[in-house]
Design an enzyme around this catalytic site. Structure first.
Site, PDB file in Angstrom:
ATOM      1  N   CYS A   1      26.221 -31.400 -44.666  1.00 20.65           N
ATOM      2  CA  CYS A   1      25.921 -32.833 -44.869  1.00 20.65           C
ATOM      3  C   CYS A   1      24.450 -33.162 -44.657  1.00 20.65           C
ATOM      4  O   CYS A   1      23.844 -33.897 -45.438  1.00 20.65           O
ATOM      5  CB  CYS A   1      26.810 -33.691 -43.978  1.00 20.65           C
TER       6      CYS A   1
ATOM      7  N   HIS B   1      28.298 -37.284 -50.507  1.00 22.70           N
ATOM      8  CA  HIS B   1      28.016 -36.461 -49.322  1.00 22.70           C
ATOM      9  C   HIS B   1      28.497 -35.042 -49.569  1.00 22.70           C
ATOM     10  O   HIS B   1      29.192 -34.755 -50.559  1.00 22.70           O
ATOM     11  CB  HIS B   1      28.732 -37.055 -48.103  1.00 22.70           C
TER      12      HIS B   1
ATOM     13  N   HIS C   1      28.237 -36.719 -39.033  1.00 24.94           N
ATOM     14  CA  HIS C   1      28.292 -36.623 -40.495  1.00 24.94           C
ATOM     15  C   HIS C   1      27.445 -37.726 -41.108  1.00 24.94           C
ATOM     16  O   HIS C   1      27.306 -38.818 -40.535  1.00 24.94           O
ATOM     17  CB  HIS C   1      29.743 -36.741 -40.981  1.00 24.94           C
TER      18      HIS C   1
END
Length: 351
Positions: A260, A323, A311
């Site tokens: 990420c 993402h 994240h």
């Protein structure tokens, strides 16, 4: 006492998260979704203090756990008529004051009023962001200083009733965010004082700065000023969509595979915003909160595979974000999905 915190996720739709718990003056019962940093901020203490008072060796907590949120045998001094409480520290040039936040206050304003710095205020109160709220009690270490016999060469004589104004000459590596931190002021204040319409600076540019004299000369940052925000945002989204379907690779930051944070690093640099390779938490610390997110802003999540910020993705608008997913690779997801709603933390934007 039950407390509910609801956050607005966008201007077009509400994605709310409720945290309910019971607490009294000295203890707090942990509920699902809690983290030590959230509880510390709620009670204006630090994570270290919570760990010490509860004999915790780490940051893991569990629902139903009862935590001490104040030091044993702590005494409270009644506020004075001004709303401030002063504690004697035994140092004639230092005193710790409790300031009750009122409308119009900001960390920059408090740092200026108490002759301290934003970083010192955040450290003293265990704050992880610049957000404060009316009625919040903040500990302030107030310094008594004597006037300088020889003011710095870059100091401008202040107008009556105004704080000291300095002239800063922009050098390689400078950014508005870095200069604001150096002088204990804000980016918005710098832009207003110098009639700037964007965050772009150039070497040799002279900026008026209202704040504290810089204490030390800082080394140039490796981060360069970004192009205009809208162009970077559009390019980041375009670059992100161009690598849709790229597999997930832990630590990856190239077309061979992304995690990420590697996805953010790649898209930002490809869009012309030169920034280092950090974790999701690292990008969290290098961005500021936005209440009305725009496409291209960052969206952060917490407590996914580990505690805390874990994240990050790029907001696309209409509750969509792109993402690097550990299960799907680079993909587009919906913030209304119960999983993402549960773990949502905030929208932020690069400085």
């Amino acid at each position: 006492m039950k407390k509910t915190i609801i956050r607005a996720l966008s201007t077009t739709a509400l994605i709310s998260m409720a945290y309910a718990g019971t607490a009294n003056a000295s203890t707090y019962k942990v509920v699902k979704g809690d983290a030590l940093i959230k509880i510390a901020n709620r009670y204006n203490v630090t994570v270290t203090e919570l760990q010490k008072w509860n004999n915790l060796s780490g940051t893991l907590i569990y629902p139903g756990q009862v935590l001490k949120v104040s030091a044993p045998a702590t005494t409270t001094t009644a506020p004075t008529t001004s709303g401030l409480t002063q504690q004697n520290t035994g140092n004639t040039s230092n005193s710790v004051t409790v300031h009750i936040v009122k409308k119009g206050d900001s960390l920059w304003k408090l740092a200026r009023d108490y002759k301290t710095t934003i970083q010192e205020l955040k450290s003293l109160n265990g704050l992880t962001s610049d957000i404060i709220y009316v009625g919040q009690k903040l500990k302030v270490s107030e310094k008594k200083s004597t006037p300088l016999k020889n003011p710095p060469a870059n100091q401008v004589s202040p107008s009556p009733g105004n704080s000291t104004v300095f002239v800063h000459t922009v050098k390689s590596g400078d950014s508005l965010w870095k200069i604001a931190n150096q002088y204990g002021t804000t980016v918005a204040n710098l832009k207003s004082l110098n009639n700037l319409k964007s965050n772009l600076l150039y070497i040799g540019q002279k900026l008026k700065v209202s704040g504290n004299a810089p204490t030390t000369e800082t080394k140039p940052s490796q981060q360069t000023p970004a192009p205009t925000g809208s162009s970077v945002a559009e390019k980041m989204i375009s670059v992100g969509k161009s690598v849709l379907g790229t597999p997930y690779v832990w630590g990856g930051s190239s077309k061979s595979g992304f995690d990420c944070s590697g996805f953010i690093y790649y898209t930002a640099n490809q869009a012309g915003y030169k920034i280092g390779r950090y974790s999701a938490a690292g990008y969290y610390d290098r961005s500021y909160y936005v209440n009305n997110p725009k496409p291209g802003d960052l969206v952060f999540f917490e407590n996914t595979y580990k505690k805390g910020i874990s994240h990050v993705g790029i907001y696309l608008g209409n509750n969509q974000f792109i993402h690097a997913s550990s299960s799907k690779g680079v993909t587009i997801s919906d913030l209304k999905n119960p999983y993402w709603t549960q773990h949502f933390d905030s929208f932020k934007r690069f400085y």
